[in-house]
Structures are given as C-alpha cells and as structure tokens.
Scaffold this motif. Sequence first.
Motif, PDB file in Angstrom:
ATOM      1  N   ARG A  28     -37.952 -14.754 -22.503  1.00  8.65           N
ATOM      2  CA  ARG A  28     -39.407 -14.881 -22.697  1.00  8.65           C
ATOM      3  C   ARG A  28     -40.046 -15.609 -21.509  1.00  8.65           C
ATOM      4  O   ARG A  28     -41.113 -15.223 -21.028  1.00  8.65           O
ATOM      5  CB  ARG A  28     -39.686 -15.617 -24.009  1.00  8.65           C
ATOM      6  N   ARG A  29     -39.380 -16.653 -21.024  1.00 11.12           N
ATOM      7  CA  ARG A  29     -39.901 -17.386 -19.857  1.00 11.12           C
ATOM      8  C   ARG A  29     -39.936 -16.483 -18.625  1.00 11.12           C
ATOM      9  O   ARG A  29     -40.907 -16.494 -17.860  1.00 11.12           O
ATOM     10  CB  ARG A  29     -39.046 -18.628 -19.576  1.00 11.12           C
ATOM     11  N   PHE A  31     -40.207 -13.249 -18.648  1.00  7.34           N
ATOM     12  CA  PHE A  31     -41.272 -12.281 -18.912  1.00  7.34           C
ATOM     13  C   PHE A  31     -42.631 -12.890 -18.552  1.00  7.34           C
ATOM     14  O   PHE A  31     -43.433 -12.271 -17.844  1.00  7.34           O
ATOM     15  CB  PHE A  31     -41.228 -11.863 -20.386  1.00  7.34           C
ATOM     16  N   ASP A  32     -42.873 -14.106 -19.035  1.00  8.33           N
ATOM     17  CA  ASP A  32     -44.150 -14.780 -18.756  1.00  8.33           C
ATOM     18  C   ASP A  32     -44.319 -15.052 -17.261  1.00  8.33           C
ATOM     19  O   ASP A  32     -45.416 -14.903 -16.721  1.00  8.33           O
ATOM     20  CB  ASP A  32     -44.240 -16.093 -19.540  1.00  8.33           C
ATOM     21  N   CYS A  33     -43.238 -15.424 -16.594  1.00  7.60           N
ATOM     22  CA  CYS A  33     -43.282 -15.698 -15.149  1.00  7.60           C
ATOM     23  C   CYS A  33     -43.640 -14.427 -14.378  1.00  7.60           C
ATOM     24  O   CYS A  33     -44.504 -14.461 -13.484  1.00  7.60           O
ATOM     25  CB  CYS A  33     -41.942 -16.252 -14.690  1.00  7.60           C
ATOM     26  N   LYS A  35     -45.219 -11.822 -15.521  1.00  2.89           N
ATOM     27  CA  LYS A  35     -46.609 -11.464 -15.815  1.00  2.89           C
ATOM     28  C   LYS A  35     -47.572 -12.306 -14.996  1.00  2.89           C
ATOM     29  O   LYS A  35     -48.603 -11.803 -14.527  1.00  2.89           O
ATOM     30  CB  LYS A  35     -46.895 -11.614 -17.311  1.00  2.89           C
ATOM     31  N   GLU A  36     -47.234 -13.565 -14.811  1.00  2.53           N
ATOM     32  CA  GLU A  36     -48.083 -14.452 -14.016  1.00  2.53           C
ATOM     33  C   GLU A  36     -48.095 -14.007 -12.550  1.00  2.53           C
ATOM     34  O   GLU A  36     -49.140 -14.000 -11.901  1.00  2.53           O
ATOM     35  CB  GLU A  36     -47.593 -15.895 -14.135  1.00  2.53           C
ATOM     36  N   LYS A  39     -50.249 -10.990 -12.317  1.00  2.00           N
ATOM     37  CA  LYS A  39     -51.664 -11.381 -12.419  1.00  2.00           C
ATOM     38  C   LYS A  39     -52.178 -11.933 -11.085  1.00  2.00           C
ATOM     39  O   LYS A  39     -53.275 -11.572 -10.641  1.00  2.00           O
ATOM     40  CB  LYS A  39     -51.797 -12.439 -13.520  1.00  2.00           C
ATOM     41  N   ILE A  86     -41.401  -6.032 -15.432  1.00  2.42           N
ATOM     42  CA  ILE A  86     -41.957  -6.496 -16.707  1.00  2.42           C
ATOM     43  C   ILE A  86     -41.565  -5.547 -17.838  1.00  2.42           C
ATOM     44  O   ILE A  86     -41.187  -5.991 -18.925  1.00  2.42           O
ATOM     45  CB  ILE A  86     -43.485  -6.669 -16.609  1.00  2.42           C
TER      46      ILE A  86
END
Length: 154
Positions: A28-29, A31-33, A35-36, A39, A86
Amino acid sequence: MFNFRLQSVLNYRKRLAEDIAYKFADTRRRFDCEKEILKKSKKERLDLISRLNGIEGTKLCATDISAYFSYIKYIKHKEMYHEEVISGIARELEEKRLELVDAIKKRKILEIIREKRLKEYRMHIITKERKELDEMETSRYGRNMRIEKIDNFL
C-alpha cells in the motif's frame, strides 16, 4: 486447566495474518508513493505547458522550443511508465488484500473454535463442581441422619 489442542495452529495463523498484513501495508505504501510520483509528474508537465504558452509572445529559438517539447514528451513517457507500475501494484495490492482476508477468516475460525471449547470446558468444570458439592451435601446429610438415629436410640 484448559488446553486447546489447536493452539499451535492458532498461533501460526496469527503470525501468518500479521505477516500478510505487513506485506499488504508495504504494498500500500509503494502504491501511494507511485501515485504521488505520478501526480508530481503530471503537475510538472502541466506547469511546463503553461510556461510554454506563457512565453508565446516572446522570441524563442527553435532549439528552446524543441527542448521544451522533448522534455514534455519525456515526462509524458515517465507518466505512462508510472501508470503501468501503479496498475501492477494495484493488482498486487488486490491479491494481498484477498490473501489477508483469507488468513483473517482462517484465524477467526480457530478463535471461534477455541472459544467454544473453552466454554465447554468451563461448563464441564462447573458441572463437576456441582456434582462434588451435591455428593458432599448428600454425605453430610446422611451423617447427620445417622447421628440423629444414634442419639434417638440412646
């Protein structure tokens, strides 16, 4: 003393569920990284495009404009790469989630069985204590009756 025969299996399943939860959190971390990062890349590309539009009235040489377009194209490829990463991590995350749910279900089943066995054990102990108390009371009553008969006889 209560002894759950499957306690070692329950302990194993607890550790397994914890390990899977850690792996899920790690995925999950990641994945979030990612996505960031995506972005930020999109924001950078949009900023470059707006800067390129902002310098529309000024004189620029072809190499500068070409450099802008090349860099924007590079960022676009970078975004596509991160989108693929991702989507791969999202699939992995879903697999880990399903694995975690399965591990938790298996652990909960054993915990329910353990609680049921513990309840049965407690009921058995209570029943056994009641029988012993009844036997003690019966023998005490019998002794008292014999003592009364002896006293009445004398």
